[in-house]
Write a protein that holds these residues in place. Structure first.
Motif, mmCIF file in Angstrom:
data_model
loop_
_atom_site.group_PDB
_atom_site.id
_atom_site.type_symbol
_atom_site.label_atom_id
_atom_site.label_comp_id
_atom_site.label_asym_id
_atom_site.label_seq_id
_atom_site.Cartn_x
_atom_site.Cartn_y
_atom_site.Cartn_z
ATOM 1 N N SER A 1 -5.909 -3.256 2.988
ATOM 2 C CA SER A 1 -5.126 -2.118 3.488
ATOM 3 C C SER A 1 -3.894 -2.582 4.257
ATOM 4 N N LEU A 2 -2.832 -1.781 4.143
ATOM 5 C CA LEU A 2 -1.593 -1.955 4.904
ATOM 6 C C LEU A 2 -1.218 -0.613 5.514
ATOM 7 N N HIS A 3 -0.278 -0.663 6.465
ATOM 8 C CA HIS A 3 0.164 0.536 7.187
ATOM 9 C C HIS A 3 -1.048 1.187 7.861
ATOM 10 N N GLY A 4 -1.065 2.480 8.098
ATOM 11 C CA GLY A 4 -2.219 3.032 8.807
ATOM 12 C C GLY A 4 -1.969 4.369 9.450
ATOM 13 N N PHE B 1 -0.968 11.056 12.544
ATOM 14 C CA PHE B 1 -0.284 10.904 11.262
ATOM 15 C C PHE B 1 -0.849 9.682 10.542
ATOM 16 N N ILE B 2 -0.987 9.783 9.221
ATOM 17 C CA ILE B 2 -1.606 8.710 8.437
ATOM 18 C C ILE B 2 -0.799 8.482 7.169
ATOM 19 N N GLY B 3 -0.522 7.226 6.907
ATOM 20 C CA GLY B 3 0.111 6.822 5.655
ATOM 21 C C GLY B 3 -0.308 5.399 5.358
ATOM 22 N N VAL B 4 -0.932 5.162 4.225
ATOM 23 C CA VAL B 4 -1.517 3.852 3.957
ATOM 24 C C VAL B 4 -0.953 3.249 2.682
ATOM 25 N N ARG C 1 4.158 2.814 1.339
ATOM 26 C CA ARG C 1 2.953 3.501 1.808
ATOM 27 C C ARG C 1 2.935 4.887 1.213
ATOM 28 N N GLY C 2 1.810 5.574 1.340
ATOM 29 C CA GLY C 2 1.759 6.973 0.964
ATOM 30 C C GLY C 2 2.349 7.833 2.071
ATOM 31 N N VAL D 1 0.757 3.219 17.441
ATOM 32 C CA VAL D 1 0.658 2.954 16.003
ATOM 33 C C VAL D 1 -0.455 1.947 15.762
ATOM 34 N N GLY D 2 -1.255 2.194 14.736
ATOM 35 C CA GLY D 2 -2.313 1.270 14.364
ATOM 36 C C GLY D 2 -2.180 0.832 12.921
ATOM 37 N N TYR D 3 -2.214 -0.475 12.704
ATOM 38 C CA TYR D 3 -2.162 -1.047 11.362
ATOM 39 C C TYR D 3 -3.464 -1.816 11.108
ATOM 40 N N PRO D 4 -4.449 -1.194 10.446
ATOM 41 C CA PRO D 4 -5.681 -1.907 10.120
ATOM 42 C C PRO D 4 -5.505 -2.730 8.834
#
Length: 212
Positions: free
Chosen positions: A143-146, A133-136, A66-67, A79-82
């Motif tokens: 999309s992964l992570h979130g 906090f955001i990292g995708v 992820r970024g 935590v949210g993973y879209p």
């Protein structure tokens, strides 16, 4: 769009679930999905993050695709993973990041907690410090992570890292600003309600091209 409340889930199991769903969404065999959950305590770092931002060398650090830099997940943090088909929603990662920030800002507003972006930075801040906090990641334009939102975690966990690679970055939570603090389940309910409409507002789904 489906919203799935997963409760407490191990980080490795959540990553496997994301990857499985992402493959199915890309293939058109599963709907876009928002996973909402909490993790047992874990420190993760993005693919380009600086491992020296882990201040305790004895602490396990998991590098993921992820970024973003280093962060912590654990109980009391939502935590949210879209898993979203960005390939049919504009293919614009900048707008995707801004959408996730807006989701957190609107969610916090529902609990009467003002929040904002900071120029040149990714994430969400309120008066006391960084709260969202955001990292995708993206695979085949899915999309992964979130994102993660500090609801009522033990903030001492952030003392072992340079959060997001930002020196002297204060970290806060909803519990530090609201009394009584909402439960993570209540915040998850708001996030799950707001996300589908915001997604269609900001990144509307375009029709699939006709089969050749």
């Amino acid at each position: 769009m489906q919203v799935v409340h997963c409760g407490r889930m191990d980080y490795a199991a959540a990553l496997e679930t994301q990857e499985r769903l992402a493959a199915a969404v890309a293939a058109g065999t599963a709907p876009e999905t928002l996973l909402l959950l909490e993790h047992p305590a874990v420190y993760t770092i993005g693919r380009g993050g600086d491992a020296t931002h882990l201040l305790d060398p004895l602490t396990e650090l998991r590098r993921v695709n992820r970024g973003g830099d280093i962060t912590w997940h654990g109980p009391g943090q939502l935590v949210g993973y879209p898993i979203v088909l960005l390939g049919r929603r504009g293919r614009d990662l900048h707008q995707w990041l801004r959408l996730l920030e807006e989701l957190l800002i609107r969610t916090l507003a529902e609990f009467a907690l003002p929040a904002e972006r900071r120029p040149g930075l990714t994430g969400v801040w309120c008066e006391r410090g960084k709260i969202g906090f955001i990292g995708v990641g993206v695979r085949r334009w899915v999309s992964l992570h979130g994102f993660s939102l500090n609801v009522c975690p033990d903030l001492a966990a952030f003392n072992s890292i340079v959060p997001c690679g930002l020196p002297s970055c204060p970290v806060t939570s909803m519990a530090a600003a609201i009394s009584p603090a909402p439960a993570p389940e209540a915040v998850a309910g708001v996030l799950g309600r707001l996300f589908p409409a915001l997604l269609d507002e900001r990144l509307p789904l375009v029709p699939a091209p006709p089969a050749s």
